[in-house]
Design a protein around this motif. Sequence first.
Motif, short mmCIF file in Angstrom:
data_model
loop_
_atom_site.label_atom_id
_atom_site.label_comp_id
_atom_site.label_asym_id
_atom_site.label_seq_id
_atom_site.Cartn_x
_atom_site.Cartn_y
_atom_site.Cartn_z
N THR A 93 0.84 -1.19 0.00
CA THR A 93 0.00 0.00 0.00
C THR A 93 0.87 1.24 0.00
OG1 THR A 93 -1.73 -1.16 1.24
CG2 THR A 93 -1.82 1.24 1.22
N ARG A 94 0.72 2.05 -1.03
CA ARG A 94 1.49 3.28 -1.12
C ARG A 94 0.52 4.45 -1.21
NH1 ARG A 94 5.27 3.21 -6.03
NH2 ARG A 94 6.31 4.90 -4.90
N VAL A 95 0.55 5.30 -0.24
CA VAL A 95 -0.34 6.46 -0.20
C VAL A 95 0.42 7.68 -0.69
CG1 VAL A 95 -1.76 7.93 1.27
CG2 VAL A 95 -1.59 5.47 1.74
N PRO A 96 -0.07 8.37 -1.73
CA PRO A 96 0.64 9.56 -2.20
C PRO A 96 0.64 10.66 -1.15
CG PRO A 96 -1.51 9.38 -3.26
CD PRO A 96 -1.30 8.10 -2.49
N THR A 97 1.77 11.35 -1.05
CA THR A 97 1.92 12.42 -0.06
C THR A 97 2.24 13.73 -0.76
OG1 THR A 97 2.71 10.84 1.59
CG2 THR A 97 3.15 13.16 2.01
N ARG A 135 9.92 12.48 2.34
CA ARG A 135 8.70 12.47 3.14
C ARG A 135 7.49 12.76 2.28
NH1 ARG A 135 6.96 16.80 7.75
NH2 ARG A 135 5.25 15.60 8.68
N ALA A 136 7.64 13.63 1.28
CA ALA A 136 6.56 13.95 0.34
C ALA A 136 6.94 13.47 -1.05
CB ALA A 136 6.29 15.45 0.32
N ASP A 137 5.96 12.93 -1.77
CA ASP A 137 6.20 12.53 -3.16
C ASP A 137 6.26 13.75 -4.07
OD1 ASP A 137 5.94 9.58 -2.75
OD2 ASP A 137 3.92 10.16 -2.12
N LEU A 138 5.47 14.75 -3.75
CA LEU A 138 5.39 15.95 -4.58
C LEU A 138 5.15 17.15 -3.68
CD1 LEU A 138 5.23 16.59 -7.76
CD2 LEU A 138 2.79 16.89 -7.34
N GLY A 139 5.74 18.28 -4.05
CA GLY A 139 5.50 19.52 -3.35
C GLY A 139 4.99 20.57 -4.31
N VAL A 140 4.29 21.57 -3.79
CA VAL A 140 3.83 22.70 -4.59
C VAL A 140 4.22 23.97 -3.86
CG1 VAL A 140 1.82 23.94 -5.49
CG2 VAL A 140 1.90 21.45 -5.64
N ARG A 266 12.27 10.28 -9.68
CA ARG A 266 10.90 9.83 -9.48
C ARG A 266 9.94 10.41 -10.52
NH1 ARG A 266 8.60 9.85 -3.66
NH2 ARG A 266 7.21 8.45 -4.79
N ALA A 267 10.51 10.87 -11.64
CA ALA A 267 9.68 11.52 -12.67
C ALA A 267 8.62 10.58 -13.24
CB ALA A 267 10.57 12.04 -13.79
N GLU A 268 8.90 9.27 -13.25
CA GLU A 268 7.95 8.30 -13.80
C GLU A 268 7.21 7.53 -12.71
OE1 GLU A 268 7.39 8.41 -16.97
OE2 GLU A 268 8.98 9.90 -17.21
N ASP A 269 7.43 7.87 -11.46
CA ASP A 269 6.77 7.18 -10.36
C ASP A 269 5.26 7.46 -10.43
OD1 ASP A 269 5.63 6.61 -7.75
OD2 ASP A 269 7.68 6.52 -6.99
N PRO A 270 4.42 6.42 -10.39
CA PRO A 270 2.97 6.64 -10.47
C PRO A 270 2.42 7.57 -9.38
CG PRO A 270 3.48 4.32 -10.80
CD PRO A 270 4.76 4.99 -10.38
N LEU A 271 3.03 7.56 -8.20
CA LEU A 271 2.56 8.47 -7.15
C LEU A 271 2.78 9.92 -7.55
CD1 LEU A 271 3.69 6.76 -3.82
CD2 LEU A 271 1.52 6.58 -5.02
N VAL A 272 3.92 10.20 -8.18
CA VAL A 272 4.24 11.56 -8.62
C VAL A 272 3.39 11.95 -9.82
CG1 VAL A 272 6.03 13.05 -9.57
CG2 VAL A 272 6.57 11.50 -7.67
N THR A 273 3.35 11.10 -10.83
CA THR A 273 2.59 11.43 -12.04
C THR A 273 1.10 11.53 -11.75
OG1 THR A 273 2.49 9.08 -12.66
CG2 THR A 273 4.32 10.38 -13.54
N GLY A 274 0.60 10.70 -10.81
CA GLY A 274 -0.81 10.77 -10.47
C GLY A 274 -1.17 12.09 -9.81
#
Length: 306
Positions: A93-97, A135-140, A266-274
């Motif tokens: 289980t991978r939860v996007p952060t 800690r975070a997959d993506l930041g804004v 991680r450019a192609e990581d599904p968590l990031v692209t999602g």
Amino acid sequence: MELGRLSTDAPASFAVFADHLNFTRAAEELHISQPALHVKVRKLADTLGRPLYVRRGRRLALTPAGEQVARFARDLDARMTAFLSDVHGTAPTRVPTLAAGEGAYLYLLGDVVHPGIRLINGDRARTLTAVRTGRADLGVAVLDVLPADLDAPLLATYPQVLVMPDDHPLAERTSLTLADLAGTSLVVPPPTGPHRVGLERALRAADVPWTLAVEAEGWPLLLHFVSLRVGLAVVNGCVVPPPGLVGREIIDLPAVPYHAVHLPDRAEDPLVTGLLSAIRTALRRTPCTSRSPSTSTPPRRPSGTS
């Protein structure tokens, strides 16, 4: 100490400290004493021969080595979780952060937030640290200088606008210049924030006198004080004024660029692209009108980067 004697417990404990940047809260989460955590972190730094954090005023910040250790610990934990799932024949289980600041969550990312996403709220520095440490997959965040160590695709740019009561004389204009703010009493963020620094620099360069109405933290409080007619406020164009207030673009202030940030590998990581796909879809539905990236000044990269 020899590097080969480094246990996995020390980096894992340090990763918890990196989440909080506070020994007391980290020790509570780890269910150990604060002195014991201090000893773990100090011994880890001694083993690696690198300082892992520094003190900046009242706050602690990770060094590049500290970010690397925290990222390693999280990568190791993710691999262990995947290994155990494989052994037991279950899907990991991978939860996007997602990490972002208050303004981004309130005015850009509202349609993205749902119970299936883990959220981290922090200023720009903490958002970047959350991404760098894994800690975070993506930041804004709003970036005027692009980080050399992260990928930072542009999401949108917005003009800076003056928010005022809808019966204010300047509300009759369709757009404004800095000169129109001469003599204005402004509601502004604290002096160390990037928005305040940039605004003061622009007003000073344009030789525009102004007075301080009140300092306030966060767009909602700034808008609240404008509603109370304490003063006017310059905010990012994605901020939607509440009823009774209007915003007018200040055409000689630079546009504000919002970027997503993630680790390059991680450019192609599904968590990031999602997450990126969901954010871009939400921005296409936003009522704010963004300024085209081609008409704004692109953020700078640090010297020596491309």
